[in-house]
Design a protein around this motif. Structure first.
Motif, PDB file in Angstrom:
ATOM      1  N   ASP A 194       0.809  -1.221   0.000  1.00 24.17           N
ATOM      2  CA  ASP A 194       0.000   0.000   0.000  1.00 24.17           C
ATOM      3  C   ASP A 194       0.842   1.270   0.000  1.00 24.17           C
ATOM      4  N   PHE A 195       2.127   1.157  -0.348  1.00 20.72           N
ATOM      5  CA  PHE A 195       2.998   2.329  -0.273  1.00 20.72           C
ATOM      6  C   PHE A 195       3.736   2.586  -1.580  1.00 20.72           C
ATOM      7  N   TYR A 209       7.003   4.622  -2.754  1.00 24.09           N
ATOM      8  CA  TYR A 209       8.237   5.238  -2.269  1.00 24.09           C
ATOM      9  C   TYR A 209       8.792   6.082  -3.414  1.00 24.09           C
ATOM     10  N   ILE A 215       7.368   8.804   1.440  1.00 25.74           N
ATOM     11  CA  ILE A 215       6.580   7.586   1.591  1.00 25.74           C
ATOM     12  C   ILE A 215       5.107   7.983   1.526  1.00 25.74           C
ATOM     13  N   ILE A 216       4.407   7.458   0.511  1.00 24.43           N
ATOM     14  CA  ILE A 216       3.022   7.819   0.260  1.00 24.43           C
ATOM     15  C   ILE A 216       2.138   6.599   0.447  1.00 24.43           C
ATOM     16  N   ASN A 217       1.112   6.734   1.276  1.00 25.29           N
ATOM     17  CA  ASN A 217       0.139   5.661   1.457  1.00 25.29           C
ATOM     18  C   ASN A 217      -0.835   5.724   0.282  1.00 25.29           C
ATOM     19  N   SER A 258      -3.197   3.162  -0.214  1.00 20.13           N
ATOM     20  CA  SER A 258      -4.243   2.159   0.027  1.00 20.13           C
ATOM     21  C   SER A 258      -5.582   2.626  -0.539  1.00 20.13           C
TER      22      SER A 258
END
Length: 73
Positions: free
Chosen positions: A43-44, A46, A56-58, A60
């Motif tokens: 769910d990330f 980078y 770092i981006i979520n 999800s």
């Protein structure tokens, strides 16, 4: 999903479930000097964000990506 960088710290998410008709989903701006590389795992997303380090981006929820962290060395 397809994740694309514009080399200026903005990242775009496209739905490619129909490859002949990609659909824009969302985008997120993380810096003004980044976009050197991206990697997706789980769910990330980078992102190598130039002088801003590793973002770092979520992802999800692809409709609402969130910057959740940053690593500077």
């Amino acid at each position: 999903y397809l994740f694309v960088s514009d080399f200026h710290g903005k990242y775009f998410i496209y739905n490619i479930s129909t490859p002949t008709s990609p659909q824009f989903v969302s985008s997120i701006q993380t810096s003004t000097n980044g976009g050197n590389g991206i990697c997706v795992t789980g769910d990330f997303l980078y992102v190598a964000d130039g002088d801003s380090g590793l973002g770092i981006i979520n992802i999800s929820d692809p409709n609402n990506p969130q910057l959740v962290g940053r690593y500077l060395s």
